[in-house]
Scaffold this motif. Structure first.
Motif, PDB file in Angstrom:
ATOM      1  N   UNK A   1      -1.893  41.449 -74.987  1.00  0.00           N
ATOM      2  CA  UNK A   1      -0.706  42.276 -74.993  1.00  0.00           C
ATOM      3  C   UNK A   1       0.004  42.245 -73.546  1.00  0.00           C
ATOM      4  N   UNK A   2       1.221  42.476 -73.398  1.00  0.00           N
ATOM      5  CA  UNK A   2       1.916  42.493 -72.220  1.00  0.00           C
ATOM      6  C   UNK A   2       1.383  43.584 -71.209  1.00  0.00           C
TER       7      UNK A   2
ATOM      8  N   UNK B   1      -0.335  43.548 -67.714  1.00  0.00           N
ATOM      9  CA  UNK B   1      -0.137  44.433 -66.595  1.00  0.00           C
ATOM     10  C   UNK B   1      -1.126  45.417 -66.181  1.00  0.00           C
ATOM     11  N   UNK B   2      -1.838  46.064 -66.920  1.00  0.00           N
ATOM     12  CA  UNK B   2      -3.003  46.810 -66.597  1.00  0.00           C
ATOM     13  C   UNK B   2      -3.884  46.230 -65.826  1.00  0.00           C
TER      14      UNK B   2
ATOM     15  N   UNK C   1       5.255  52.742 -66.243  1.00  0.00           N
ATOM     16  CA  UNK C   1       4.212  54.024 -65.876  1.00  0.00           C
ATOM     17  C   UNK C   1       4.950  55.199 -66.409  1.00  0.00           C
ATOM     18  N   UNK C   2       6.062  55.456 -66.429  1.00  0.00           N
ATOM     19  CA  UNK C   2       6.666  56.726 -66.768  1.00  0.00           C
ATOM     20  C   UNK C   2       6.343  56.862 -68.390  1.00  0.00           C
ATOM     21  N   UNK C   3       6.448  55.638 -69.107  1.00  0.00           N
ATOM     22  CA  UNK C   3       6.153  55.548 -70.426  1.00  0.00           C
ATOM     23  C   UNK C   3       4.782  56.033 -70.678  1.00  0.00           C
ATOM     24  N   UNK C   4       4.050  54.979 -70.109  1.00  0.00           N
ATOM     25  CA  UNK C   4       2.495  54.943 -70.317  1.00  0.00           C
ATOM     26  C   UNK C   4       1.712  56.294 -70.011  1.00  0.00           C
TER      27      UNK C   4
ATOM     28  N   UNK D   1      -1.967  55.726 -76.233  1.00  0.00           N
ATOM     29  CA  UNK D   1      -2.336  54.431 -76.674  1.00  0.00           C
ATOM     30  C   UNK D   1      -2.061  53.377 -75.718  1.00  0.00           C
ATOM     31  N   UNK D   2      -1.266  53.259 -74.922  1.00  0.00           N
ATOM     32  CA  UNK D   2      -0.780  52.392 -73.803  1.00  0.00           C
ATOM     33  C   UNK D   2      -2.264  52.256 -72.875  1.00  0.00           C
ATOM     34  N   UNK D   3      -2.213  50.695 -72.761  1.00  0.00           N
ATOM     35  CA  UNK D   3      -3.146  50.160 -71.789  1.00  0.00           C
ATOM     36  C   UNK D   3      -3.096  50.752 -70.365  1.00  0.00           C
TER      37      UNK D   3
END
Length: 185
Positions: A49-50, A54-55, A103-106, A111-113
């Motif tokens: 995934x994107x 990014x992670x 970052x603010x969403x993660x 569940x975000x990487x």
């Protein structure tokens, strides 16, 4: 990981890093694969995934910023440590356009990487903030979540062409607002 697979992985990260620096976090995965000289399927085998891409791309930077917080915690005054780390974080976020939105969403999405890395980074800043607060050098009505939000806000303003010339000035205003006494940092 086999040596050839590690080499491909590292090559994809290097190409992705350059692409994200140039075009921001919304750069096309297909474009990254093309630049790397591989097919999209190969890129997706390494990074499904994107966010996974990014992670992997950001993990090293997050680890460096976290280590910097640890170092500053023992080598600088609480006030200087907090401001120095905050400046480093804001400066780093401008390297990858759009990363602060992710970052603010993660930070809120388990569940975000990117979630674990963002939580670790926020905790590092929270430790520096708590140390400055305990020393009476920082306001006590903010916490690590507020500090993380301020980093995002300052990074966003630096990302805006019309505001970028004022970014350093705005940083100083925010830093002074966090601190209980002006230090001329």
């Amino acid at each position: 990981m086999r040596a050839d697979a590690r080499k491909n992985h590292d090559h994809l990260l290097a190409v992705a890093g350059a692409a994200v620096t140039e075009q921001g976090v919304d750069v096309s995965l297909r474009d990254i694969a093309r630049r790397a000289g591989v097919g999209l399927a190969t890129l997706l085998r390494h990074f499904p995934t994107r966010e996974a891409l990014l992670d992997a791309l950001l993990r090293t930077s997050f680890a460096e910023l976290t280590a910097k917080a640890d170092e500053l915690e023992t080598s600088s005054s609480p006030e200087n440590a907090l401001v120095s780390w905050l400046r480093d974080c804001v400066g780093w976020t401008t390297e990858y356009r759009g990363v602060t939105v992710l970052m603010a969403a993660a930070i809120e999405d388990t569940d975000s990487a990117l979630h674990a890395s963002c939580v670790t980074l926020r905790a590092a800043g929270a430790r520096l903030l708590a140390r400055a607060q305990a020393a009476g050098a920082a306001r006590t009505d903010i916490d690590g979540a507020d500090l993380f939000a301020l980093i995002a806000m300052l990074a966003w303003s630096g990302d805006q062409p019309s505001l970028a010339p004022r970014a350093d000035h705005l940083f100083e205003i925010v830093a002074d607002a966090i601190l209980t006494s002006s230090s001329g940092h």
